[in-house]
Design a protein around this motif. Structure first.
Motif, PDB file in Angstrom:
ATOM      1  N   ARG A   1     -22.942 -21.581   5.603  1.00  0.00           N
ATOM      2  CA  ARG A   1     -24.217 -22.057   6.151  1.00  0.00           C
ATOM      3  C   ARG A   1     -24.195 -22.158   7.664  1.00  0.00           C
TER       4      ARG A   1
ATOM      5  N   PRO B   1     -37.376 -22.996  -9.428  1.00  0.00           N
ATOM      6  CA  PRO B   1     -38.019 -23.000  -8.117  1.00  0.00           C
ATOM      7  C   PRO B   1     -37.016 -23.348  -7.029  1.00  0.00           C
ATOM      8  N   SER B   2     -37.418 -23.042  -5.840  1.00  0.00           N
ATOM      9  CA  SER B   2     -36.565 -23.323  -4.694  1.00  0.00           C
ATOM     10  C   SER B   2     -36.267 -24.819  -4.624  1.00  0.00           C
ATOM     11  N   GLY B   3     -35.028 -25.178  -4.407  1.00  0.00           N
ATOM     12  CA  GLY B   3     -34.654 -26.581  -4.289  1.00  0.00           C
ATOM     13  C   GLY B   3     -34.313 -27.227  -5.605  1.00  0.00           C
ATOM     14  N   SER B   4     -34.307 -26.455  -6.695  1.00  0.00           N
ATOM     15  CA  SER B   4     -34.066 -27.059  -8.000  1.00  0.00           C
ATOM     16  C   SER B   4     -32.580 -27.275  -8.274  1.00  0.00           C
ATOM     17  N   GLY B   5     -31.702 -26.739  -7.432  1.00  0.00           N
ATOM     18  CA  GLY B   5     -30.269 -26.988  -7.598  1.00  0.00           C
ATOM     19  C   GLY B   5     -29.476 -25.786  -8.072  1.00  0.00           C
ATOM     20  N   LYS B   6     -30.095 -24.591  -8.037  1.00  0.00           N
ATOM     21  CA  LYS B   6     -29.411 -23.393  -8.551  1.00  0.00           C
ATOM     22  C   LYS B   6     -28.140 -23.082  -7.759  1.00  0.00           C
ATOM     23  N   SER B   7     -28.293 -23.053  -6.426  1.00  0.00           N
ATOM     24  CA  SER B   7     -27.126 -22.720  -5.600  1.00  0.00           C
ATOM     25  C   SER B   7     -26.038 -23.766  -5.764  1.00  0.00           C
ATOM     26  N   THR B   8     -26.459 -25.011  -5.843  1.00  0.00           N
ATOM     27  CA  THR B   8     -25.487 -26.091  -6.006  1.00  0.00           C
ATOM     28  C   THR B   8     -24.677 -25.871  -7.286  1.00  0.00           C
TER      29      THR B   8
ATOM     30  N   VAL C   1     -29.116 -34.006  -7.295  1.00  0.00           N
ATOM     31  CA  VAL C   1     -29.474 -32.585  -7.357  1.00  0.00           C
ATOM     32  C   VAL C   1     -29.265 -32.028  -8.762  1.00  0.00           C
TER      33      VAL C   1
ATOM     34  N   TYR D   1     -26.259 -35.730  -3.370  1.00  0.00           N
ATOM     35  CA  TYR D   1     -25.923 -35.704  -1.943  1.00  0.00           C
ATOM     36  C   TYR D   1     -26.413 -36.974  -1.295  1.00  0.00           C
TER      37      TYR D   1
END
Ligand SMILES: Nc1ncnc2c1ncn2[C@@H]1O[C@H](COP(=O)(O)OP(=O)(O)O)[C@@H](O)[C@H]1O
Ligand SMILES: [Mg+2]
Lengths: 234, 811
Positions: free
Chosen positions: B391, A42-49, A23, A14
């Motif tokens: 979002r 962990p949070s922010g590791s790119g799972k949702s992406t 990401v 991004y």
């Protein structure tokens, strides 16, 4: 069994220049038809992406993704819609139900997208929502709302069910109920399921466990002892 | 398979009844009022346009000082027209409840030309009978059988009618406004007519061209030829009025046309406002449902399908509003709107004519525009990706963390600032909405006081208690001998058959008359007191025209020649070689001080050049001023020429020489008349504007508060009291509303000024936008009170929603 989902060299970043964040840095994964896969990190590791790119909601920078026979990284925006329509079910942390439609009607919203949807009554029974089928979202609990959201994702009988922190907003018991439901759905309908979570305990019920850290796959294991969801604790 | 989302529609409609009802009413009322009005006005226009053919309305008329010779008339007719005598006398009339100074313009019964159109009763048949104008009768409560005294004679009202050349009761074609309260046309038998004092007969002749479709330019040439022919035959012309410049014929039509323009402007404003509201409301819907839309898009719904879904209700509401509006307009509003005109003007009996143009402009165009704009707005919103929807990033609020606020500010201040910055787009919406609404309201509220103000300012323009305009100079400061000589000469001239006069008397008349000095001005035959003579002041008066700033029409300007240091025109400092320009003329015709400007005489075609040194008066002053000497030099008059007296005391003047008498009272009469005619239209405009304003403010307030509802629920969850929440949220909205109401005023006034200027470019006189101070106050108060009521009601509703429920539904 044949590979159903195949991800090769997936990269995503991004921003531009200074503000650029890498990401996903080259992810390779293959899942078989009917596998339940838990994606940890962990949070922010790119799972949702990762999930969003697989779901065709976001374009990849590099790499290819094949789902069934379709290479979705090659698809046009229009074809992506058709892909989602035919193959995909999405479940989010927030249920995003249509507030002025009943449970049944909320599920019908996606039932109409499919040529051969699951029978509604059976689905409502499986979801444990039969008694609540005529209620509106604000008349049922959060867990029941999430069940309804899962029903909405499942009714099309999708090949691939993508769940982004489906239990993130739920308490322990309700979370377990939802996980049991997923397990049951996987058994009954044979869909491939990817569950994104930061809750380590959930990995117990998965056939495959993927671990993501800073955009890289740091673990890809086959679970030798798949537990029934009922027996998970955390 | 039909979309399952369809089931939402009735529920959505029920849950947001206020919103959809508001949209429905907004459209229905806008369509009802505009279509009701425009249908009535366009039907009247058709009727009016048909009158020329149906009732043989004249192509023009002229008047001569004395009865024209048959030869003169024959010579004129030889040019290609028919001339019909239409002599009249303006006689005083009284009856129970009559306004002081009521005058009737008495004609002998008319024939086929310039017909009398009877609405009630019949034409007078015996000498004691009279027929009067319908509008005048209506305004004065006169009915068939009532008694009136015409010039002292008892008459019975037997007919209520309209003369084809007096659809609007102008006593004087140069008046700004008609007078249907104390002036009427009247028909009597020839004998009854002859019985009225003949001293003040106006020898007016109507002419009807052989070629009735002659265009104006050719007609003007024809009329010039006619003037020349009359002059060559020794006639002195006092008046020439073409059909198109005859206010008694055209004013009513111009007014209906002008009012249609006013309503069309209103309609255009309404369309903009409705489009704005529709876009704001659908935007708010999309924003509120953002996450759901994102989920549906992620599940494979096509954007097209969702756009269709979100278009359904606005289209349904729009179509039903447009249909309801037309039904209400046609069934309930056409007749009252028609009444507005029939109360002022003498048109033949009314019937409604369907008008496709009106349907298109009031219904089809707004509807299509609304649907198109809503559709485009939706498409634009739908450009966002599913993730952006999920979002809730579809509004431009992603930069929410951007603003750094100094720590030393109190928390509540910082919080309020953040609420404000974050919701900037909402507040912009509020501002524009309030601006549109205020424009509408002010437009409705301001028209009436504007007209009254105009009349009052015009009244200030009458410098003396009496202004006598003369047909020829007549001296009042004369000796007894001179008076006697003129009285004798007059008797000789007015007696058609001199053999009727006793021979010895005739001789003395000749003797006395021979003392008349032909080179001097005529002497007044009536006696005035020395005090009256001392305070009366001579002035010259003429009418010239010069082009207007906007449009290609010319404005008629009155040129005054006055005494330097005049006791009446005290604020007009003319000196020889120093001309003054009325402020109204300067504005209307864009005249620059110090630069020569041409003025034309429309009868002779002569052009005069005048340089002005100074502006005088107010924005209604449509006069220019020279010294009387300069005036006479400019027009090539004799040194002792003048054409009127200004006087604070009434003067006894020989009526044969008096063209008109103007008093400030008449101007106040003008004010009353303006309130009467413009008042009704302004009133009807107000009826339309106030409910529309209320609905608009309701919708806006509700939308903005709804958008904050989620944050308000959060605040409650965090443990804030309602009072504190109100301080944090509602106060910033309230401040915005109040600030918008006040701050948009300069913009609105500018817009209104432009609207009025465009409107007035077709009319005589200069009307500058003027808004009474109390109008501003009323406008802001109505806005503030509407907001307060809507906000209070809506806040109560939000508070009454159980917290858990509010939270649940939001996500
Ligand atoms: N649209 C975006 N623009 C910029 N950065 C983003 C965007 N979406 C996600 N990110 C960044 O990508 C990283 C991974 O995000 P995400 O995939 O949501 O993480 P996870 O789901 O594992 O918590 C985060 O650092 C996040 O800030
Ligand atoms: Mg995430």
């Amino acid at each position: 069994m044949a590979t159903y989902l195949e991800v090769r060299g997936l990269c995503k970043s991004y921003g531009e220049g200074e503000a650029r964040v890498q990401v996903l840095r080259g992810i390779d994964v293959s899942l078989k038809k009917g596998e339940v896969c838990v994606l940890l990190g962990p949070s922010g590791s790119g799972k949702s992406t990762f999930l969003n790119i697989v779901g065709g909601l976001e374009p990849a920078d590099e790499g290819s993704i094949r789902v069934g026979d379709a290479v979705i990284t090659d698809l046009s925006a229009n074809d992506l819609v058709e892909y989602r329509r035919a193959q995909l079910g999405f479940v989010f942390q927030f249920y995003n139900l249509v507030p002025d439609l009943t449970v049944t009607e909320n599920i019908e919203v996606c039932q109409c997208l499919s040529a051969n949807p699951l029978p509604m009554d059976d689905l409502l029974h499986s979801l444990g929502l039969w008694e609540h089928r005529r209620k509106f979202p604000h008349e049922i609990s959060g867990g029941q709302q999430q069940r309804c959201a899962i029903g909405r994702a499942l009714v099309k009988n999708p090949g691939l069910l993508l769940c982004d922190e489906p239990t993130g907003a739920l308490d322990y018991h309700t979370s377990k109920e939802i996980l049991e439901l997923m397990e049951q759905v996987n058994r009954e309908y044979g869909c491939t399921i990817v569950i994104v979570t930061h809750n380590d305990a959930i990995k117990g019920m998965a056939h495959r466990i993927l671990r993501l850290r800073d955009g890289q796959l740091v673990g890809d294991d086959v679970n030798p002892h798949v537990l029934p969801a009922r027996e998970l604790t955390w | 398979m039909a979309s399952p989302l369809r089931k939402r529609l009735p529920r959505e409609l029920r849950n947001n009844l206020g919103k959809y009802l508001g949209m429905f009413l907004l459209l229905a009322l806008a369509v009802a009022f505009t279509s009701g009005f425009l249908v009535a006005a366009s039907s009247i226009q058709l009727i009016g346009e048909g009158m020329r053919a149906d009732y043989n309305t004249e192509d023009g008329h002229f008047a001569t000082t004395f009865k024209a010779d048959d030869d003169s008339i024959e010579a004129v007719e030889a040019l290609g027209c028919t001339v019909v005598e239409q002599f009249y006398i303006d006689a005083p009339m009284t009856f129970d409840g009559a306004t002081d100074g009521t005058q009737a313009r008495v004609f002998p019964n008319r024939g086929e030309r310039n017909q009398a159109i009877y609405c009630n009763g019949r034409a007078p048949e015996s000498d004691g009978e009279i027929a009067l104008d319908r509008v005048f009768c209506q305004n004065n409560g006169l009915e068939i059988g009532d008694a009136v005294q015409l010039a002292g004679r008892e008459m019975r009202l037997v007919g209520i009618m309209t003369l084809a050349d007096y659809t609007c009761l102008f006593q004087n074609n140069s008046s700004f406004i008609f007078n249907s309260l104390s002036f009427t046309t009247a028909q009597v038998t020839q004998d009854a007519y002859d019985a009225v004092d003949q001293g003040s007969v106006i020898y007016s002749y109507a002419f009807f061209l052989n070629d009735r479709s002659m265009p104006l330019t050719e007609r003007t040439d024809f009329e010039e030829d006619m003037m020349e022919t009359l002059a060559d035959n020794g006639e002195v012309i006092t008046d020439l009025v073409d059909y198109e410049s005859n206010q008694a014929i055209t004013y009513a039509m111009d007014d209906t046309e002008g009012d249609q323009m006013m309503w069309q402007i209103l309609l255009a404003m309404l369309i903009v406002i409705m489009a704005f509201v529709f876009v704001v409301l659908t935007d708010a819907t999309i924003e509120a449902e953002s996450a759901v839309i994102g989920t549906l898009l992620a599940s494979g719904w096509r954007k097209r399908e969702l756009v269709t879904h979100y278009m359904t209700l606005p289209v349904l509401v729009g179509v039903s509003g447009a249909v309801a509006g037309n039904v209400i307009g046609y069934t309930l509003l056409v007749l009252p709107m028609q009444g507005l005109y029939y109360n002022s003007y003498g048109f033949p009996p009314y019937h409604t004519t369907f008008n496709l143009g009106v349907l298109v402009s009031t219904t089809i165009v707004p509807l299509v525009l609304l649907v198109a704009i809503t559709f485009i707005g939706l498409l634009r919103r739908m450009r966002a990706t599913p993730l952006q929807f999920l979002r809730r990033e579809i509004t431009h609020r992603s930069k929410r963390s951007g603003l750094q606020l100094p720590e030393r500010l109190r928390f509540t201040t910082r919080f309020r600032l953040r609420v404000f910055v974050r919701n900037l787009s909402h507040f912009a919406t509020l501002f524009f909405g309030i601006m549109f609404g205020s424009l509408l309201l002010l437009f409705g509220l301001a028209m009436m006081p504007l007209m009254t103000h105009f009349a009052e300012e015009s009244a200030k323009g009458v410098p003396a208690e009496h202004l006598y305009a003369l047909k020829a100079p007549v001296e009042i400061d004369v000796t007894e001998d001179e008076r006697a000589a003129y009285a004798a000469a007059e008797e000789l001239v007015l007696t058609e058959n001199l053999t009727d006069i006793d021979p010895s008397h005739l001789l003395s008349l000749y003797l006395q008359a021979s003392r008349v000095d032909e080179d001097e001005n005529a002497a007044n035959t009536l006696e005035n007191s020395p005090e009256a003579i001392a305070q009366a002041e001579k002035f010259g008066m003429a009418t010239l025209q010069t082009p207007r700033r906007f449009g290609d029409l010319s404005e008629e300007i009155t040129v005054y020649g006055i005494q330097p240091g005049s006791r009446y025109w005290t604020d007009v400092p003319v000196r020889d070689g120093h001309a003054c320009l009325g402020l109204g003329v300067q504005q209307k015709c864009a005249i620059v001080l110090g630069e020569p400007r041409e003025f034309a005489d429309k009868y002779t075609g002569d052009v005069y050049e005048i340089v002005f040194d100074e502006t005088v008066g107010n924005t209604t002053t449509m006069n220019i001023y020279l010294t009387l000497d300069d005036f006479n030099r400019l027009f090539g008059n004799d040194d002792d020429y003048f054409s009127g007296y200004a006087s604070d005391m009434p003067l006894a003047l020989n009526s044969r020489y008096v063209a008109t008498e103007i008093t400030p009272d008449q101007m106040l009469g003008v004010a009353a008349q303006l309130q009467d005619s413009m008042g009704t239209i302004a009133q009807s405009l107000l009826y339309a504007v106030v409910p529309l304003f209320l609905i608009l403010i309701y919708l806006l307030t509700k939308t903005v508060i709804d958008r904050s509802a989620r944050s308000i629920s959060y605040m409650k969850v965090f443990g804030y009291h309602d009072r504190e929440i109100s301080r944090l949220y509602i106060r910033s909205i309230t401040v915005t509303v109040l600030a918008s109401l006040v701050l948009c005023l300069p913009i609105i006034v500018g817009a209104l000024d432009l609207i009025v200027q465009v409107m007035m470019s077709k009319y005589a006189g200069n009307l500058e936008i003027w808004i009474a101070p109390q109008t501003y106050v009323i406008e802001v108060l109505v806005g503030a009170v509407t907001y307060a009521v809507v906000a209070a009601l809506h806040m109560r509703r939000i508070r009454s929603v159980p917290l858990a429920l509010a939270m649940k539904v939001q996500e």
